[in-house]
Write a protein that holds these residues in place. Sequence first.
Motif, PDB file in Angstrom:
ATOM      1  N   TYR A 111       1.353  10.682   2.494  1.00 38.37           N
ATOM      2  CA  TYR A 111       2.202  11.757   3.045  1.00 38.37           C
ATOM      3  C   TYR A 111       1.363  12.977   3.442  1.00 38.37           C
ATOM      4  CZ  TYR A 111       5.779  15.450   2.958  1.00 38.37           C
ATOM      5  OH  TYR A 111       6.587  16.516   3.271  1.00 38.37           O
ATOM      6  N   ASP A 161      -8.102   3.669   1.331  1.00 37.76           N
ATOM      7  CA  ASP A 161      -6.700   3.622   0.885  1.00 37.76           C
ATOM      8  C   ASP A 161      -6.307   2.158   0.684  1.00 37.76           C
ATOM      9  OD1 ASP A 161      -4.148   5.908   1.478  1.00 37.76           O
ATOM     10  OD2 ASP A 161      -3.667   3.810   0.999  1.00 37.76           O
ATOM     11  N   GLN A 173       1.853   1.346   4.789  1.00 39.66           N
ATOM     12  CA  GLN A 173       2.024   2.369   5.823  1.00 39.66           C
ATOM     13  C   GLN A 173       0.975   2.216   6.932  1.00 39.66           C
ATOM     14  OE1 GLN A 173       0.871   2.796   2.700  1.00 39.66           O
ATOM     15  NE2 GLN A 173      -0.152   4.717   2.365  1.00 39.66           N
ATOM     16  N   TYR A 223       2.616  11.228 -14.824  1.00 39.40           N
ATOM     17  CA  TYR A 223       2.028  11.755 -13.587  1.00 39.40           C
ATOM     18  C   TYR A 223       1.320  13.089 -13.850  1.00 39.40           C
ATOM     19  CZ  TYR A 223       1.866  13.896  -8.916  1.00 39.40           C
ATOM     20  OH  TYR A 223       1.468  14.531  -7.766  1.00 39.40           O
ATOM     21  N   LYS A 267      -2.816  13.677 -13.922  1.00 39.92           N
ATOM     22  CA  LYS A 267      -3.406  14.578 -12.909  1.00 39.92           C
ATOM     23  C   LYS A 267      -4.102  15.765 -13.603  1.00 39.92           C
ATOM     24  CE  LYS A 267      -2.892  14.598  -8.890  1.00 39.92           C
ATOM     25  NZ  LYS A 267      -3.626  14.004  -7.729  1.00 39.92           N
ATOM     26  N   ARG A 288       8.168  10.870   2.843  1.00 40.95           N
ATOM     27  CA  ARG A 288       8.650  10.752   1.458  1.00 40.95           C
ATOM     28  C   ARG A 288       9.976  11.497   1.380  1.00 40.95           C
ATOM     29  NH1 ARG A 288       4.601  12.641  -2.921  1.00 40.95           N
ATOM     30  NH2 ARG A 288       6.367  11.962  -4.184  1.00 40.95           N
TER      31      ARG A 288
HETATM   32  N1  LIG Z   1       3.585  15.593  -2.041  1.00 44.30           N
HETATM   33  C1  LIG Z   1       3.605  16.535  -2.977  1.00 44.30           C
HETATM   34  O1  LIG Z   1       4.615  17.271  -3.105  1.00 44.30           O
HETATM   35  C2  LIG Z   1       2.407  16.755  -3.859  1.00 44.30           C
HETATM   36  C3  LIG Z   1       2.462  17.828  -4.764  1.00 44.30           C
HETATM   37  C4  LIG Z   1       1.388  18.034  -5.614  1.00 44.30           C
HETATM   38  C5  LIG Z   1       0.265  17.227  -5.545  1.00 44.30           C
HETATM   39  N2  LIG Z   1       0.234  16.188  -4.657  1.00 44.30           N
HETATM   40  C6  LIG Z   1      -0.964  15.333  -4.653  1.00 44.30           C
HETATM   41  O2  LIG Z   1      -1.376  15.105  -3.316  1.00 44.30           O
HETATM   42  C7  LIG Z   1      -1.917  13.787  -3.210  1.00 44.30           C
HETATM   43  C8  LIG Z   1      -1.228  13.042  -2.089  1.00 44.30           C
HETATM   44  O3  LIG Z   1       0.173  12.931  -2.377  1.00 44.30           O
HETATM   45  P1  LIG Z   1       1.195  12.369  -1.301  1.00 44.30           P
HETATM   46  O4  LIG Z   1       2.423  13.160  -1.388  1.00 44.30           O
HETATM   47  O5  LIG Z   1       0.504  12.250  -0.006  1.00 44.30           O
HETATM   48  O6  LIG Z   1       1.520  10.935  -1.921  1.00 44.30           O
HETATM   49  P2  LIG Z   1       1.570   9.490  -1.240  1.00 44.30           P
HETATM   50  O7  LIG Z   1       2.128   8.570  -2.260  1.00 44.30           O
HETATM   51  O8  LIG Z   1       2.225   9.567   0.093  1.00 44.30           O
HETATM   52  O9  LIG Z   1       0.035   9.171  -0.980  1.00 44.30           O
HETATM   53  C9  LIG Z   1      -0.820   8.558  -1.911  1.00 44.30           C
HETATM   54  C10 LIG Z   1      -1.791   7.697  -1.118  1.00 44.30           C
HETATM   55  O10 LIG Z   1      -2.694   7.100  -2.039  1.00 44.30           O
HETATM   56  C11 LIG Z   1      -2.785   5.703  -1.759  1.00 44.30           C
HETATM   57  N3  LIG Z   1      -3.085   5.038  -3.021  1.00 44.30           N
HETATM   58  C12 LIG Z   1      -2.293   4.955  -4.119  1.00 44.30           C
HETATM   59  N4  LIG Z   1      -2.921   4.268  -5.090  1.00 44.30           N
HETATM   60  C13 LIG Z   1      -4.138   3.925  -4.595  1.00 44.30           C
HETATM   61  C14 LIG Z   1      -5.242   3.199  -5.109  1.00 44.30           C
HETATM   62  N5  LIG Z   1      -5.216   2.697  -6.354  1.00 44.30           N
HETATM   63  N6  LIG Z   1      -6.320   3.024  -4.324  1.00 44.30           N
HETATM   64  C15 LIG Z   1      -6.367   3.526  -3.063  1.00 44.30           C
HETATM   65  N7  LIG Z   1      -5.350   4.212  -2.512  1.00 44.30           N
HETATM   66  C16 LIG Z   1      -4.238   4.411  -3.272  1.00 44.30           C
HETATM   67  C17 LIG Z   1      -1.420   5.320  -1.184  1.00 44.30           C
HETATM   68  O11 LIG Z   1      -1.487   4.149  -0.383  1.00 44.30           O
HETATM   69  C18 LIG Z   1      -1.097   6.557  -0.367  1.00 44.30           C
HETATM   70  O12 LIG Z   1      -1.623   6.460   0.935  1.00 44.30           O
HETATM   71  C19 LIG Z   1      -1.765  13.140  -4.576  1.00 44.30           C
HETATM   72  O13 LIG Z   1      -2.990  13.228  -5.260  1.00 44.30           O
HETATM   73  C20 LIG Z   1      -0.712  13.988  -5.260  1.00 44.30           C
HETATM   74  O14 LIG Z   1      -0.861  13.976  -6.660  1.00 44.30           O
HETATM   75  C21 LIG Z   1       1.277  15.943  -3.814  1.00 44.30           C
END
Ligand SMILES: NC(=O)c1ccc[n+]([C@@H]2O[C@H](COP(=O)([O-])OP(=O)(O)OC[C@H]3O[C@@H](n4cnc5c(N)ncnc54)[C@H](O)[C@@H]3O)[C@@H](O)[C@H]2O)c1
Length: 332
Positions: free
Chosen positions: A31, A51, A57, A164, A168, A197
Amino acid sequence: MCQEFDTETEDRLSNMAASGTSILITGGAGYLGSILVEMLVERGFSVTVYDNLSYTQNTLFNLFSSGKLKFIYGDVTDQKLMAKVMAEGKYDFIFPLAAVVGFPISEQKPEISWLTNHQAIVNLLKLRKSGQKIIFPNTNSGYGATTGEIFCTEESSLNPISTYGKSKAEAEKAIMASRDAITFRLATLFGFSPRMRTELMVNNFVWKAVTDKGVVLFERSFKRNFLHVRDAARAFMWAMINWEAMKNQIYNLGHPDYNLSKEELAKLIQREVPDFNIFYAEIGQDPDKRNYVVSTDKIRKTGFAFKYGLEDGVNELLEGYNAFKDFRFKNY
Ligand SMILES: NC(=O)c1ccc[n+]([C@@H]2O[C@H](COP(=O)([O-])OP(=O)(O)OC[C@H]3O[C@@H](n4cnc5c(N)ncnc54)[C@H](O)[C@@H]3O)[C@@H](O)[C@H]2O)c1
């Protein structure tokens, strides 16, 4: 290309890209990642995305013609492949975004969550070469259950209660201890991304406004903080060009105008969608018990200016959801 900063800042980014700066982004097809990768590639940076496409995706197709994007299909828990990628690539920056993201899925898959969110980061730190700079997104949900009145600063303690949040937070500790790193404690993101998402709170309420015309709120006064996904991506670029001033620090990253209760958020959406009905329930609990307001003074003192408002995001979501009513993407 959409201009995201003033001309001077855009020029500095272009110069940095022209000097051959290269970036590895794990989870770059997600995302946040797919927005960030696009912004970087558009500015001429060489980007490698690693990834495992957890959600099948196909978010990056439009960027391959740039010649700036390389994709490696792999899992961050695959130590052998990670060692090869880290040994072969010359990466100036590493953005470890790959994670099992969010409360529900991490409770469903606790072991994989710890392996991905924490152990893989520890492994990455062992493989990192001297001078490689890390920018890491943590969640601010670890500020957790407070009175919702006192602003949480970067000095406030993180007390995560979900798998989670805990995994983190441990990753953040390891990263900050290893130096040459910046952590952003991100608010709940909103807005459209090629990898959508719909379970994120703003995205979800607007989705409900379009499909159900109503939402049932429990813990209506509980507050949290929000941020447009494009502002989150902009902050990564801001940190790249302000590295010396910002390095080895943690920054809260949420829009200062949007420390809102669920009720305030729903009412803001209702202003844009007048037939959106808000119902209140006296029972029900947020599993991760979030109720907090967050100070973003520290990031603003670096000169970072937020660009995208919540009203912009709501209207963007309305436009998109109305166009594609039949889709639904979430992490559980
Ligand atoms: N979206 C939010 O509101 C938010 C808030 C705080 C922190 N974050 C952090 O930002 C980062 C991205 O979040 P996001 O919202 O894009 O989530 P998301 O789930 O859309 O993206 C996660 C990505 O990681 C990949 N992935 C998952 N497990 C994997 C693995 N074992 N090996 C390789 N790739 C893997 C998935 O395919 C996906 O592309 C994360 O680290 C999350 O903790 C997001």
